[in-house]
Design an enzyme around this catalytic site. Structure first.
Site: not given
Length: 780
Positions: A359-361
């Protein structure tokens, strides 16, 4: 009190709201949590944040010692907000809920959906407003009055003035507020000592601030000095009871029946791990994840285990799933990229099929590179910082989430393996428990498909079964050897001395004693090797005995599997880059004898080679053994248990490079090899033993030829030429092993060896009459 059969739960609670962002909500809310948690109050305080923010809950956790949690109607659903509040509060005496943005600001183009006011109404909580008064005085009263009257369901019960320029300034504001009848609970002056630093995505996470705890102590003292805490508590106690049941992760997801922790463990040869491990990224680079995420994983029958991609050398042992949440990989890109062993561990786990969520990072870390720094490369994209902040709620195919980043990927929608799901979208799994269920189901399925490295042939054997699963030639040592072993029993009061056994083994193999280390069987040898022999890129050649890989994993080292296809012969040129290679010869379970000259060239200054020769004494003349007077960068593991029926005594040795032998000896516990085992080593290296073992090889070769012919006659594909006291065969029928078991014969299952499927079986060489009985049972 009971409403609709649900007991009404009391919970003192208060929401800290503000007219806008930047008014000091985090400072005041976190300070209240810290001050109420410390003496003289010493309350058990639960901290919450309205909205999707991860950073503030990190400070809440630091203040309360409890996981910081979020309340977000968009991410979680309106119906779950009060239940999640009660779940997160647990046994806490009071809950402090930090608001988001301005009191009535929520999702764009709605009537304040997911705003602080929305959560106030859903939780029936009183509000204390924090107001930055640094740029106004009497106008503050107009602002507060408007907020207090804007919606009927929002009750403002107190005010805290923040960043007052002077006592005179504060008094001016307080006089204007008196007409509203809302008490001022305290005044905080401007103070940089309690300022939280920020960067491109907002506040710096608490986990990245080494000074955060000290700063929190300062803040707690300032809040206790300046705020009427007793009145804050009284306001919190006016909150009515909540007639809802606390959120329960076990009601949202379920484990497979075999993984249910309350169920009886599965026993016998088909046992598999009950709670597969999910590696959860943490540390300074991955500080963002919702507490309920790991709670749902545990409820779905998995074991979440945190690891640090910045500092840990590899994924946790036995990782069956990977969760990479949010954080700042762009800030820590150099450190993440520099941890090459961790990147290799994750890359290999994903290549092996490990279910992975980013997720994202996590998405950035899985890309080929971030701002020019090489990363895992499972996602075929590059990522870089951009000029524009992307922020807001999103609806992705009915799943509610949010984005918060200043990086972009090229391409925007990159391809990735089927076992990887990565995107910029943050999702709160409490609001989408089906995602948790699907991920954990994939983890369980992956675990079920993986070989059980701890499975051994003795687990196949049972009462009334003919044992063709265990490779031990004799049921016990011959009488003459047994007598030598028994002669040590009266002296068991003394600690064992391995010197004589070491010398006997060295003489038997034609090497110097400093090249030999007696061990408690091959299992201890591989444990010592995994702990002591260097190598950042270990490779295990499969299919082979699973103990070497299991030992590496137990030592926190994740090896790469180099899997050979039938007929399982080794091509040295096809080996991956490695500085530590482990291979069997002749290999268990394939019975393949690799070319000695090819093996001889694998060891060198840049590569240590470990060869498992547990069955080399079944080879006529041991002509491919790599034991020699000079063995630079080479170790050979030998076992005495197979030929001499010593499995219960554990007797073996490692022969090789004296430098490496010394490293193993330094790791070996004192007196790990017993006096009876040392006596067995001396007996097994005698002239009598040498003659008997050579005669046994002749018999084994004859009986193996009969076994190969008989199994081939069944239509099984037998791996030939076979060199060990067993053969490997593909029956083409996964039910064969169970069917033979029903008819009284135990054979070794093949699918617990990496590279083999359920139709493969390993069959020990036995006298012809036993083989013929097996074939007859297979034909019925």
């Amino acid at each position: 009190m009971v409403a609709d059969g649900i007991p009404a739960t009391p919970l003192a609670r208060v929401v800290i709201g503000a007219p806008a962002s930047g008014q000091g909500k985090t400072t005041v809310a976190t300070g209240l949590m810290a001050a109420l948690s410390r003496a003289p109050y010493g309350l058990d305080v639960a901290g919450f944040k309205v909205g999707p923010d991860y950073i503030d809950p990190g400070y809440h956790q630091l203040a309360t010692g409890r996981p910081g949690r979020n309340l977000d109607p968009w991410l979680q659903g309106e119906e779950r907000i009060a239940p999640l509040l009660l779940h997160g509060a647990g046994t806490a005496r009071i809950a402090v809920i930090e608001g988001v943005m301005g009191l009535f600001d929520g999702k764009a183009e709605t009537e304040g959906f997911a705003s602080t006011a929305h959560v106030v109404e859903l939780t029936e909580s009183p509000v204390i407003l924090t107001v930055d008064v640094s740029h106004a005085s009497r106008t503050i009263a107009a602002t507060v009055g408007g907020l207090a009257a804007f919606e009927e369901g929002v009750k403002v019960e107190g005010i805290i003035l923040n960043k007052a320029g002077s006592p005179r300034h504060a008094d001016e504001v307080k006089r204007a507020l008196r007409r509203l009848g809302i008490p001022v609970l305290g005044v905080l002056p401007r103070d940089e000592a309690i300022h939280v630093p920020s960067r491109h995505l907002g506040l710096v996470p608490a986990a990245e601030r080494d000074e955060a705890l000290a700063a929190l102590d300062v803040l707690a003292r300032r809040i206790a000095d300046e705020i009427d805490l007793a009145r804050v508590v009284r306001i919190a106690m006016t909150a009515p009871r909540l007639s809802v049941r606390p959120w329960d992760p076990t009601a949202e997801v379920h484990p497979p029946a075999a993984a249910d922790p309350a169920a009886e463990p599965v026993a016998g040869p088909d046992r598999s791990p009950a709670r597969p491990r999910i590696a959860i990224a943490g540390g300074r680079a991955f500080t963002f994840r919702y507490a309920e995420t790991t709670e749902l994983m545990a409820a779905a029958g998995c074991e979440p285990v945190e690891f640090d991609p910045l500092n840990d050398p590899a994924l946790p042992p036995d990782t069956a799933g990977i969760y990479l949440g949010g954080g700042f990989p762009e800030v820590h890109a150099e450190g993440l990229s520099g941890n090459a062993s961790m990147i290799a561990s994750i890359r290999e786990a994903i290549a092996a099929g490990t279910p992975t969520v980013g997720e994202c990072a996590g998405l950035l870390y899985l890309c080929r590179e971030v701002d020019g720094h090489p990363m895992v490369g499972a996602v075929d994209a590059t990522a870089a910082m951009g000029p524009k902040l992307v922020l807001g709620y999103r609806d992705a195919d009915g799943t509610h989430g949010h984005e918060f980043h200043r990086t972009t990927t090229d391409p925007p929608d990159p391809p990735m393996p089927g076992n990887v799901h990565a995107s910029y979208l943050h999702v709160h799994w409490a609001g989408a428990p089906e995602l948790a269920q699907e991920f954990c189901d994939a983890v369980h399925a992956y675990t079920a498909s993986r070989p059980d490295l701890r499975h051994h042939g003795d687990t196949e054997v049972g009462d009334g079964l003919v044992d063709l699963a265990v490779n031990v030639r004799l049921p016990g040592p011959p009488d003459w050897m047994l007598a030598q072993i028994a002669a040590t029993l009266p002296g068991l009061g003394a600690y064992p001395d391995p010197t004589a056994a070491r010398q006997a083994l060295a003489a038997y193999h034609g090497v110097s004693p400093d090249m030999v280390l007696p061990t408690a069987g091959g299992a201890e040898a591989f444990t010592l090797i995994a702990r002591a022999v260097p190598g950042d890129r270990p490779v295990v050649v499969h299919p082979q005995f699973t103990e070497p890989e299991a030992a590496l994993l137990a030592a926190g080292r994740t090896p790469h599997r180099h899997v050979l296809a039938p007929p399982f012969t080794l091509d040295p040129a096809a080996l991956p880059d490695t500085d530590l290679l482990l291979i069997g010869n002749p290999t268990n379970p394939t019975s393949v004898l690799h070319d000695g000259e090819a093996l001889r060239g694998l060891a060198g200054p840049r590569r240590i080679v470990v060869i498992d020769e547990a069955f080399m004494d079944a080879v006529p003349g041991e002509h491919e053994s790599q034991i020699a007077a000079e063995m630079a960068d080479l170790l050979v593991v030998r076992s005495l248990t197979k030929t001499w029926g010593l499995a219960g005594l554990r007797a073996g040795c490692v022969v090789g490079d004296p430098r490496l032998i010394a490293r193993l000896a330094a790791q070996q516990p004192p007196w790990s090899v017993s006096a009876p085992a040392l006596a067995a080593m001396i007996a097994a290296t005698s002239d009598r033993a040498r003659v008997e073992s050579q005669l046994a090889v002749i018999g084994t070769t004859r009986d193996r030829d009969h076994l190969v012919e008989a199994l081939t006659g069944l239509g099984w594909d037998v791996v030939t030429p076979a060199a060990g006291p067993f053969v490997l065969a593909d029956t083409h029928d996964p039910a064969t092993r169970a069917r033979l078991r029903e008819r009284g014969f135990a054979v070794r299952r093949g699918d617990t060896f990496p590279g083999l499927g359920p139709g493969w079986v390993r069959v020990a060489v036995r006298p012809p009459d036993v083989t013929d009985a097996l074939v007859e049972a297979a034909r019925v």
